[in-house]
Motif scaffolding. Structure first.
Motif, mmCIF file in Angstrom:
data_model
loop_
_atom_site.group_PDB
_atom_site.id
_atom_site.type_symbol
_atom_site.label_atom_id
_atom_site.label_comp_id
_atom_site.label_asym_id
_atom_site.label_seq_id
_atom_site.Cartn_x
_atom_site.Cartn_y
_atom_site.Cartn_z
ATOM 1 N N LYS A 475 0.912 -1.193 0.413
ATOM 2 C CA LYS A 475 0.075 0.027 -0.448
ATOM 3 C C LYS A 475 0.850 1.377 0.236
ATOM 4 O O LYS A 475 1.602 1.562 0.873
ATOM 5 C CB LYS A 475 -1.089 0.168 1.487
ATOM 6 N N HIS A 476 0.829 1.914 -1.224
ATOM 7 C CA HIS A 476 1.180 3.980 -1.125
ATOM 8 C C HIS A 476 0.410 4.994 -0.349
ATOM 9 O O HIS A 476 -0.541 4.826 -0.779
ATOM 10 C CB HIS A 476 1.617 3.171 -2.324
ATOM 11 N N LYS A 477 0.901 5.743 -0.223
ATOM 12 C CA LYS A 477 0.059 7.173 0.237
ATOM 13 C C LYS A 477 1.351 7.280 -0.276
ATOM 14 O O LYS A 477 2.315 7.992 0.580
ATOM 15 C CB LYS A 477 -0.075 7.594 1.682
ATOM 16 N N ALA A 478 1.346 8.551 -1.444
ATOM 17 C CA ALA A 478 2.450 9.203 -1.662
ATOM 18 C C ALA A 478 1.632 10.573 -2.009
ATOM 19 O O ALA A 478 0.239 11.309 -1.861
ATOM 20 C CB ALA A 478 2.748 8.930 -3.348
ATOM 21 N N THR A 479 2.478 12.110 -1.466
ATOM 22 C CA THR A 479 2.204 13.105 -1.762
ATOM 23 C C THR A 479 3.495 13.797 -2.588
ATOM 24 O O THR A 479 4.651 13.646 -1.878
ATOM 25 C CB THR A 479 2.079 13.402 -0.436
ATOM 26 N N PHE A 480 2.819 14.701 -2.953
ATOM 27 C CA PHE A 480 3.987 15.394 -3.672
ATOM 28 C C PHE A 480 3.467 17.168 -3.087
ATOM 29 O O PHE A 480 2.348 17.470 -3.724
ATOM 30 C CB PHE A 480 3.807 16.070 -5.531
ATOM 31 N N GLU A 481 4.307 17.840 -2.750
ATOM 32 C CA GLU A 481 4.002 19.386 -2.216
ATOM 33 C C GLU A 481 5.359 20.487 -2.865
ATOM 34 O O GLU A 481 5.907 20.371 -3.300
ATOM 35 C CB GLU A 481 3.805 19.269 -1.201
ATOM 36 N N ALA A 482 4.194 21.584 -3.762
ATOM 37 C CA ALA A 482 5.114 22.753 -3.789
ATOM 38 C C ALA A 482 5.060 23.785 -2.668
ATOM 39 O O ALA A 482 3.984 23.862 -2.627
ATOM 40 C CB ALA A 482 4.912 23.194 -4.823
ATOM 41 N N THR A 483 5.715 24.866 -2.318
ATOM 42 C CA THR A 483 5.652 25.675 -1.574
ATOM 43 C C THR A 483 6.236 27.200 -1.662
ATOM 44 O O THR A 483 6.895 27.031 -2.402
ATOM 45 C CB THR A 483 5.931 25.097 -0.405
ATOM 46 N N ARG A 484 6.036 28.097 -1.422
ATOM 47 C CA ARG A 484 6.357 28.881 -1.411
ATOM 48 C C ARG A 484 6.362 30.449 -0.470
ATOM 49 O O ARG A 484 5.473 30.598 -0.010
ATOM 50 C CB ARG A 484 5.747 29.855 -2.795
ATOM 51 N N TYR A 485 7.611 30.776 0.032
ATOM 52 C CA TYR A 485 7.114 32.422 1.646
ATOM 53 C C TYR A 485 8.175 33.052 1.348
ATOM 54 O O TYR A 485 9.192 33.192 0.524
ATOM 55 C CB TYR A 485 7.449 30.832 2.212
ATOM 56 N N GLU A 486 7.005 33.748 1.318
ATOM 57 C CA GLU A 486 8.071 35.226 1.647
ATOM 58 C C GLU A 486 7.790 35.918 2.405
ATOM 59 O O GLU A 486 6.589 36.331 3.168
ATOM 60 C CB GLU A 486 7.839 36.273 0.263
ATOM 61 N N ASP A 487 8.991 37.286 2.864
ATOM 62 C CA ASP A 487 8.283 38.035 3.822
ATOM 63 C C ASP A 487 9.744 39.103 3.254
ATOM 64 O O ASP A 487 10.838 39.089 3.217
ATOM 65 C CB ASP A 487 8.991 37.162 5.345
ATOM 66 N N VAL A 488 9.120 40.018 4.240
ATOM 67 C CA VAL A 488 9.695 41.474 4.358
ATOM 68 C C VAL A 488 9.648 42.130 5.473
ATOM 69 O O VAL A 488 8.795 42.096 6.386
ATOM 70 C CB VAL A 488 9.236 42.399 3.473
ATOM 71 N N LEU A 489 11.162 42.368 5.775
ATOM 72 C CA LEU A 489 10.946 43.057 7.437
ATOM 73 C C LEU A 489 12.098 44.373 6.846
ATOM 74 O O LEU A 489 12.514 44.875 6.409
ATOM 75 C CB LEU A 489 12.390 41.886 7.828
ATOM 76 N N ARG A 490 11.053 45.145 8.357
ATOM 77 C CA ARG A 490 11.419 46.581 8.533
ATOM 78 C C ARG A 490 11.171 46.901 9.088
ATOM 79 O O ARG A 490 10.818 46.707 9.961
ATOM 80 C CB ARG A 490 10.005 47.742 6.564
ATOM 81 N N GLN A 491 12.726 48.182 9.290
ATOM 82 C CA GLN A 491 12.370 48.895 10.677
ATOM 83 C C GLN A 491 13.365 50.084 10.836
ATOM 84 O O GLN A 491 14.473 49.879 9.911
ATOM 85 C CB GLN A 491 13.588 47.565 11.459
ATOM 86 N N GLY A 492 12.800 50.853 11.627
ATOM 87 C CA GLY A 492 13.337 52.248 11.843
ATOM 88 C C GLY A 492 13.941 52.198 12.740
ATOM 89 O O GLY A 492 13.523 51.824 14.103
ATOM 90 N N VAL A 493 15.311 52.467 13.311
ATOM 91 C CA VAL A 493 15.596 52.905 15.455
ATOM 92 C C VAL A 493 15.819 54.101 14.917
ATOM 93 O O VAL A 493 16.227 54.839 14.526
ATOM 94 C CB VAL A 493 16.530 51.644 14.938
ATOM 95 N N SER A 494 15.741 54.338 16.798
ATOM 96 C CA SER A 494 16.167 56.191 16.373
ATOM 97 C C SER A 494 17.366 55.414 18.681
ATOM 98 O O SER A 494 15.957 54.999 19.029
ATOM 99 C CB SER A 494 15.386 57.075 17.676
ATOM 100 N N GLY A 495 18.287 55.970 18.534
ATOM 101 C CA GLY A 495 19.231 55.411 19.987
ATOM 102 C C GLY A 495 19.539 56.979 20.342
ATOM 103 O O GLY A 495 18.449 57.540 20.211
ATOM 104 N N THR A 496 20.114 56.306 21.427
ATOM 105 C CA THR A 496 20.325 57.764 23.369
ATOM 106 C C THR A 496 21.661 56.816 23.623
ATOM 107 O O THR A 496 22.036 55.706 23.820
ATOM 108 C CB THR A 496 19.053 57.740 23.766
ATOM 109 N N THR A 497 22.086 58.125 23.878
ATOM 110 C CA THR A 497 23.406 58.246 24.484
ATOM 111 C C THR A 497 23.260 57.554 25.860
ATOM 112 O O THR A 497 24.225 57.441 26.598
ATOM 113 C CB THR A 497 24.067 58.954 24.274
ATOM 114 N N VAL A 498 22.122 58.134 26.622
ATOM 115 C CA VAL A 498 21.982 57.516 28.100
ATOM 116 C C VAL A 498 22.341 56.125 28.127
ATOM 117 O O VAL A 498 21.266 55.443 27.161
ATOM 118 C CB VAL A 498 20.685 58.532 27.807
ATOM 119 N N ILE A 499 23.054 56.184 29.780
ATOM 120 C CA ILE A 499 22.434 54.425 29.651
ATOM 121 C C ILE A 499 22.212 54.441 30.775
ATOM 122 O O ILE A 499 22.976 54.545 32.393
ATOM 123 C CB ILE A 499 24.189 53.896 29.338
ATOM 124 N N PRO A 500 20.777 54.344 30.832
ATOM 125 C CA PRO A 500 20.131 54.229 32.461
ATOM 126 C C PRO A 500 21.091 52.948 33.083
ATOM 127 O O PRO A 500 21.137 51.811 32.868
ATOM 128 C CB PRO A 500 18.658 53.808 32.897
#
Length: 812
Positions: A475-500
């Protein structure tokens, strides 16, 4: 001066709806002894229309209609003709009709479970052998899922990626599927709360932080900004940083690398795969409302409503919503969360389709933050678990919105085509730093204080065909699958010289530091993953031997951006195979073994390396595993041994050349148990022993060391007892132990082992024929002070203090 939040995330609409709904609870929860006695003999009734050609089929159909767990460990006799069970009746009455004339009887083993027994082999039954169950919450049954195992805490199987739902005794890998009953009885807020029942899994981040990470078999999962928890088998749909449990019917974990089964995860985690099975409308209408209080002074509630429509109930709708707000057990912290999850489905004769829509939000003032420790100092002892090193003027707001469309169609009785399309967007605005311990006395600096804005957009699509056929009596259980995944990461940063700065044992209030909001969120990375996979599970000798083979061709493309332009680019592909075998010498025992690979993107040599800009091939993790699984009908378990090797890159200090010559090797032994020891006692848990080592390294000083955050032993054991002195009352306890973990690669800094004890109870009763469940839990009863874990980035988490929470749930 408190910085102004940009576009603060308000939950007013969801809040108003859920607050008004959760107020509709029974007016009184008290019940006198006479009412309690009446509850004991009250039985829920169901409408049956069953024609069963065998006892086994009848058991399956009765369980499917009612949600009762009906177990048997005896040989079932054949019956002549069909057993017709029609009309409204209790489950015991339906079972009586099914068993009539067979000589079999049954014993109720729990609040919604029974076991079939043969009196001729077990001796005479006492007059009380068959008892009436107490009235319980309505159970919503999803017939397309593996059934619930005895005890109700785990299922008999789970989703093995492209192989689909598979019984645990037929699976050539280690898989555990936690049920909605377990989620509810544990009063789990997030899926991380549930996954920590597995001795091979740890979620070291505090629930008061803004992210949940996991360690499975000693490897990190969900450590980046794109999320590695799949939703009904698809990446990119589940919330990125934390997943609330209200949307989950099952929480599944497949341990070990699984590139063939699930495809490469968005950032290449190899320790295991976590999948959320969403809730669907069951055959019975559901109106469930709950309210809860605790974990500090958090108050909130949840609603769960489902209906089916159409001439044949082919259309289903289910909505899960939740809202919580208030101070947590952590100093200075307030937390607000909301969830709205809508599930629509269609079940036709050949076509099945579904749509899931999710809106999840979490706002934290003074979010907990993991700490780091400077080199060369001894790791200080943990402070009280309520200590917060983050200030009230630091905060985190997260919004997750996503959706998924899935469908499958039976072209023939043995051939099914399937496909899905989904995606989501996660937006996080947050202002905080990373407390870094600078000396043995526990002084710390809040380094890297910054205002960051993240946006992750992702989508995935998949399609394939699954078929069953037979060749030469195989007995056979056969599977064929095609997949596609995409992501885009965006990042904005504001820092400080103060160190609590402050001290972990006296973390007082610090004057606010103003940090301006980033003006933009420029693109920082873009990922594309494409896969084509083929597998076949072959069954020999009446399914006593199962052999699974397959391979996936995975393409990886990652671009990094700086100032709007591509700063580095990576593209490669690799074929990842799998081979697994299951041998079942009898119906109670499965022997299994597998070889399977995991995949992570390679790296580009850094600018300071002699081979700057050179890309390595994709990193391949390799697992060898073998073990035995046992299933005795009401109790089961497993024993497995495994070895996982994982590549990584580093720069040779002698030649200054960056290469993929590092290798981490984790060897482990796992023992697990689940189910009912007796009709009133349930167990869940086990132990993992882990031998972890850096066995190859470009830097010779690291070779032979133990990797960061990999304890050599983890233990979990939960026990439940249905008390004989108060029907409907269940007491529970959970013991959790994690051994010593190293904080640095040189193995000179560590956090000690720790053990916690949780105690709980639940009481199920009825008021005016409305099922009511009261639950209460006290975590860390002895109020241990401990560091709970370390991730691969050397971030150390503080364990929670003693905390309590209670809830009440009503089904209308």
């Amino acid at each position: 001066m408190k910085p102004t939040k940009i576009n603060p995330k308000k939950n007013s609409l969801i809040s108003a709806f859920l607050i008004s709904t959760t107020m509709v609870l029974p007016g009184a929860l008290g019940v006198n002894a006479a009412a309690a006695a009446q509850t004991e003999i009250t039985q829920s009734t169901y409408v049956f229309d069953i024609s069963a050609g065998s006892i086994a089929d009848g058991v399956s159909e009765i369980g499917g209609v009612t949600g009762w767990r009906i177990a048997y460990a005896i040989e079932l006799p054949a019956i002549e003709g069909s057993r017709i069970i029609q009309g409204r009746m209790t489950v015991p009455a339906a079972v009586d009709m099914l068993l009539r004339g067979t000589g079999l009887t049954y014993r109720v083993t729990g609040e919604n479970s029974l076991i079939l027994i043969d009196p001729s082999t077990q001796g005479s039954q006492s007059e009380n052998a068959v008892t009436d169950p107490v009235l319980i919450e309505t159970s919503v049954v999803q017939s397309d899922l593996p059934s619930v195992y005895a005890g109700g805490q785990v299922a008999t199987g789970g989703r093995l990626g492209m192989l689909g739902n598979t019984d645990i005794m037929d699976a050539p890998v280690s898989i555990t599927s936690y049920t909605s009953q377990k989620i509810a009885d544990q009063q789990a807020e997030t899926i991380a709360d549930v996954l920590q029942n597995d001795p091979s899994v740890r979620a070291p981040n505090a629930e008061t932080a803004n992210i949940d990470t996991y360690q499975i078999r000693g490897f990190g999962v969900n450590l980046f900004n794109t999320g590695e928890v799949s939703f009904n088998g698809s990446y990119g749909v589940a919330p990125t940083y934390r997943v609330l449990s209200g949307m989950a019917e099952r929480i599944e974990v497949v341990k070990g690398p699984n590139a063939l089964l699930n495809g490469m995860s968005p950032t290449g985690a190899v320790g295991g795969a976590i999948n959320i099975v969403p809730k669907r409308a069951g055959d019975e209408d559901l109106n469930r409302v709950s309210a809860d209080y605790g974990r500090g002074e958090q108050v909130g509630g949840n609603v769960d409503i489902s209906r089916r429509f159409g001439d044949e109930d082919q259309f289903g709708v289910r909505f899960n919503g939740g809202y919580h707000n208030g101070d947590t057990y952590l100093d200075r912290q307030t937390k607000e969360t909301s969830l709205g999850a809508l599930a629509l489905d269609y079940k036709g004769e050949r076509l099945r389709a579904s749509i899931d829509l999710i809106d999840q939000r979490e706002n934290l003032d003074a979010p907990a933050r993991e700490v780091r420790v400077d080199p060369g100092i001894t790791m200080p002892g943990a402070p009280d678990g309520s200590t917060n090193l983050i200030q009230t003027w630091e905060w985190s707001d997260a919004v997750d919105r996503s959706g998924l469309v899935q469908a499958e169609y039976d072209v023939f009785d043995t051939v099914t085509v399937f496909g899905s399309f989904g995606g989501g967007r996660t937006e996080v605005d947050r202002l905080f730093g990373t407390p870094t311990i600078t000396n043995n006395a526990g002084d710390y600096d809040d380094k890297g204080l910054s205002y960051r804005r993240f946006q992750t957009d992702r989508w995935s699509v998949s399609g394939g065909v699954r078929g069953e056929f037979e060749t030469a009596q195989i007995k056979h259980k056969a599977t064929f699958e095609a997949t596609r995944y995409e992501d885009v990461l965006r990042q904005g940063v504001s820092g400080t010289t103060v160190i609590p700065s402050s001290n972990i044992y006296a973390a007082g209030d610090i004057a606010p530091v103003f940090v301006s909001a980033p003006a933009t969120k420029p693109k920082t990375s873009e990922t594309e993953l494409t896969g084509f996979a083929l597998s076949d599970t072959m069954a020999f000798w009446d399914d006593q031997v199962l052999v699974t083979v397959g391979a996936r061709h995975q393409s990886i493309a990652v671009d990094s951006f700086k100032n709007g332009a591509i700063s580095s680019s990576y593209e490669d592909s690799v074929i990842t195979p799998m081979a697994g075998v299951v041998v079942k010498p009898n119906e109670n025992v499965s022997l299994y073994a597998n070889y399977i690979e995991g995949l992570s993107p390679g790296e580009i040599a850094p600018a300071e390396a002699a081979n700057s800009g050179e890309a390595t091939s994709p990193y391949v993790a390799k697992q060898l595993e073998t073990g035995v699984k046992l299933d005795f009908g009401s109790i089961g378990g497993s024993l497995s041994v495994f070895q996982i090797t994982q590549q990584s890159g580093d720069t040779d200090p002698g030649t200054n050349v960056f290469s993929a010559d590092n290798e981490q090797r984790n060897r482990g032994l796992e023992i697990n148990v689940f189910g009912e020891v007796t009709p009133s006692v349930r167990l869940l848990g086990g132990v993992m022993f882990l031998d972890s080592e850096i066995n190859k390294s470009a830097d010779p000083t690291k070779k032979g060391k133990r990797p960061v955050g990999t304890p050599d032993m983890q233990i979990n054991l939960t026990g439940e007892w249905d008390t004989p002195f108060a029907k409907g009352l269940t007491l529970s306890s959970t013991l959790t132990h994690t051994s010593q973990q190293f904080v640095d690669a040189a193995n000179t800094q560590d956090i000690p082992d720790w053990t916690t004890l949780d105690l709980g109870l639940r009481y199920k009763t009825s008021i005016d024929n409305t099922p009511i469940t009261l639950r209460a839990t006290v975590q860390n009863v002895t109020d241990e002070k401990y560091w709970s874990g370390v991730n691969q980035w050397r971030f150390i988490s503080l364990g929670a203090p003693r905390t309590a929470f209670v809830s009440v749930t009503a089904d209308f």
